[in-house]
Design an enzyme around this catalytic site. Sequence first.
Site, short mmCIF file in Angstrom:
data_model
loop_
_atom_site.label_atom_id
_atom_site.label_comp_id
_atom_site.label_asym_id
_atom_site.label_seq_id
_atom_site.Cartn_x
_atom_site.Cartn_y
_atom_site.Cartn_z
N HIS A 226 0.87 -1.34 -0.10
CA HIS A 226 0.12 0.20 0.10
C HIS A 226 0.78 1.28 0.05
CE1 HIS A 226 0.68 1.39 4.15
NE2 HIS A 226 0.65 0.13 4.54
N CYS A 240 2.76 -4.24 7.24
CA CYS A 240 2.55 -3.98 5.73
C CYS A 240 3.82 -3.82 4.70
CB CYS A 240 1.54 -3.05 5.41
SG CYS A 240 -0.26 -3.74 5.95
#
Length: 269
Positions: A226, A240
């Site tokens: 992301h 992440c």
Amino acid sequence: MGVGRRLAVAVVMTAGAVLVSGGGVAAAQAATPAAVHTLTLPAAPAGHVTAAAPFVAPHGTLRLGAKGAAVKELQTRLRELGYVPGRLDAKYGGTTQSAVWAFQKVQGLSPSSTINARTWRALENPKVPQVLVPNGKPDRVEINLTKQVAVLYRAGAVKLITHISSGSGIPYCETATWQGKTQRFCGDARTPTGNFKTTWRRSGWHKSYLGQLYNPVFFNGGIALHGALSVPLFPASHGCVRLPMHVAAILPGLLGTGVPVHVKGRFQR
């Protein structure tokens, strides 16, 4: 200031966000990178050095903030090789910086904002990224935690190479309001290694219990590729894989559902 003007300003601000830390929820919600959708990638994947056009580097040293023909040559060369420097605008800003970092790391150079003789020579005779899965699917993502680089392969060739920041490995406990309740979340901030596949995704800003994710593409439970306003030169996420904003703006259009994602290596501080 009108809405359109505010969005345009936000894009310019986030272009340099890979160089700084911070950026809260309010900033994240304001930073909608509409302009970066004008980016284009090479017409043909440029991962194979033999397919890249000959390049003669200009002389001199470039530093962040530089402008001019040499910067445009740098940007053009990076894009030819599969990196994503942003617009070919002859301005050495944050988007170009993130591509320079990725290139330097793939070449075995210490990432720096300075373009000196060593980096120019590497641009003349570049190495391809290390293949982590030699018998991998033609379409796949390889995430190299050691080098903090991600590579997207399409039809067996390198399509995109980007700088990343993965899980910090520093255990955390944070209190956040989630689903209407104040809750405490704890974890080890690791990006687990292994073989996964892309699953669900969201367009634009997606609010999770640990912060804001831009254009997330999930591949391992709640772990996603992301965009983020801060993508430093060290692992800094809760787990992440953070991407520069301009890369996150185009990656979902290149990465389908069910595509293998291979996470290998370990970052040494």
